[in-house]
Design a protein around this motif. Structure first.
Motif, mmCIF file in Angstrom:
data_model
loop_
_atom_site.group_PDB
_atom_site.id
_atom_site.type_symbol
_atom_site.label_atom_id
_atom_site.label_comp_id
_atom_site.label_asym_id
_atom_site.label_seq_id
_atom_site.Cartn_x
_atom_site.Cartn_y
_atom_site.Cartn_z
ATOM 1 N N UNK A 1 -11.195 5.673 1.932
ATOM 2 C CA UNK A 1 -10.004 5.884 2.760
ATOM 3 C C UNK A 1 -8.973 4.784 2.558
ATOM 4 N N UNK A 2 -9.427 3.573 2.320
ATOM 5 C CA UNK A 2 -8.488 2.500 2.000
ATOM 6 C C UNK A 2 -7.819 2.739 0.657
ATOM 7 N N UNK A 3 -8.603 3.190 -0.302
ATOM 8 C CA UNK A 3 -8.071 3.417 -1.646
ATOM 9 C C UNK A 3 -7.045 4.533 -1.693
ATOM 10 N N UNK A 4 -7.113 5.475 -0.742
ATOM 11 C CA UNK A 4 -6.105 6.538 -0.697
ATOM 12 C C UNK A 4 -4.698 5.952 -0.629
ATOM 13 N N UNK A 5 -4.557 4.831 0.051
ATOM 14 C CA UNK A 5 -3.232 4.213 0.169
ATOM 15 C C UNK A 5 -2.724 3.747 -1.192
ATOM 16 N N UNK A 6 -3.589 3.142 -1.968
ATOM 17 C CA UNK A 6 -3.171 2.709 -3.293
ATOM 18 C C UNK A 6 -2.765 3.908 -4.137
ATOM 19 N N UNK A 7 -3.605 4.921 -4.143
ATOM 20 C CA UNK A 7 -3.308 6.112 -4.935
ATOM 21 C C UNK A 7 -1.991 6.754 -4.558
ATOM 22 N N UNK A 8 -1.723 6.822 -3.267
ATOM 23 C CA UNK A 8 -0.487 7.459 -2.802
ATOM 24 C C UNK A 8 0.749 6.645 -3.162
ATOM 25 N N UNK A 9 0.601 5.347 -3.335
ATOM 26 C CA UNK A 9 1.779 4.497 -3.531
ATOM 27 C C UNK A 9 1.986 4.030 -4.966
ATOM 28 N N UNK A 10 1.141 4.451 -5.872
ATOM 29 C CA UNK A 10 1.364 4.049 -7.263
ATOM 30 C C UNK A 10 2.720 4.516 -7.774
ATOM 31 N N UNK A 11 3.229 5.595 -7.227
ATOM 32 C CA UNK A 11 4.524 6.106 -7.683
ATOM 33 C C UNK A 11 5.683 5.178 -7.329
ATOM 34 N N UNK A 12 5.460 4.239 -6.404
ATOM 35 C CA UNK A 12 6.556 3.343 -6.006
ATOM 36 C C UNK A 12 6.496 1.991 -6.709
ATOM 37 N N UNK A 13 5.500 1.777 -7.572
ATOM 38 C CA UNK A 13 5.416 0.490 -8.267
ATOM 39 C C UNK A 13 6.701 0.260 -9.068
ATOM 40 N N UNK A 14 7.239 -0.911 -8.929
ATOM 41 C CA UNK A 14 8.456 -1.273 -9.655
ATOM 42 C C UNK A 14 9.736 -0.846 -8.963
ATOM 43 N N UNK A 15 9.625 -0.128 -7.878
ATOM 44 C CA UNK A 15 10.807 0.292 -7.131
ATOM 45 C C UNK A 15 10.904 -0.548 -5.862
ATOM 46 N N UNK A 16 12.091 -0.909 -5.514
ATOM 47 C CA UNK A 16 12.288 -1.580 -4.238
ATOM 48 C C UNK A 16 12.659 -0.502 -3.240
ATOM 49 N N UNK A 17 11.681 -0.123 -2.419
ATOM 50 C CA UNK A 17 11.917 0.965 -1.487
ATOM 51 C C UNK A 17 12.561 0.482 -0.191
#
Length: 159
Positions: free
Chosen positions: A53-69
């Motif tokens: 369940x913790x890892x779900x957060x990483x998986x969901x947010x890989x698309x934002x790597x390198x972006x300043x959201x």
């Protein structure tokens, strides 16, 4: 049960409760040493699920790597929170089993409470997020109950 989630997600989610329920019952009704094996297995499975369940957060947010959201959760906190359950789980597999079960039950509940405010960033629409969180609530309640019940009854049996 909300129909907004694909059937495979609902089936696999609820199937994930089988070890919690089966091992929880084994702790109560199996003869020794099988009850002890069930206790150890329940801690291991609880640790795996909390880490997942913790890892779900990483998986969901890989698309934002390198972006300043410009979003503290997506830019920083998600990476930290994604690892915390794995660290708690690692601790749990090294401590007195009944306390480990209580720690993991609490961890699942805390995760669900935090996820209520974070999953909104991961889903394309609010209806799907709501459906997933509803399922997560059911799963969390059953899994946490099974671990807490096994932990408390084992503590009481040993005193």
């Amino acid at each position: 049960m909300n129909m907004n989630l694909p059937l495979v997600i609902r089936i696999m989610g609820y199937a994930g409760l089988i070890p919690f329920v089966g091992l929880g019952l084994s702790v109560q009704f199996a003869d020794s040493p099988n009850d002890l094996i069930a206790l150890e297995s329940l801690v291991a499975y609880g640790a795996v699920i909390a880490s997942f369940l913790g890892a779900l957060h990483w998986g969901a947010c890989f698309r934002t790597i390198g972006q300043n959201t410009r979003n503290r959760w997506l830019d920083h906190s998600v990476w930290i929170w994604g690892v915390v359950p794995a660290l708690v789980s690692w601790l749990a597999i090294h401590i007195y089993i009944p306390l480990a079960l209580l720690l993991l039950a609490i961890t699942l509940i805390v995760q669900r409470l935090i996820d209520q405010n974070t999953y909104q960033y991961y889903f394309a629409n609010a209806e799907t997020a709501k459906a997933f969180l509803s399922m997560r609530t059911h799963l969390t309640l059953v899994a946490s109950f099974c671990m807490a019940w096994a932990g408390i009854t084992t503590l009481l049996r040993n005193y």
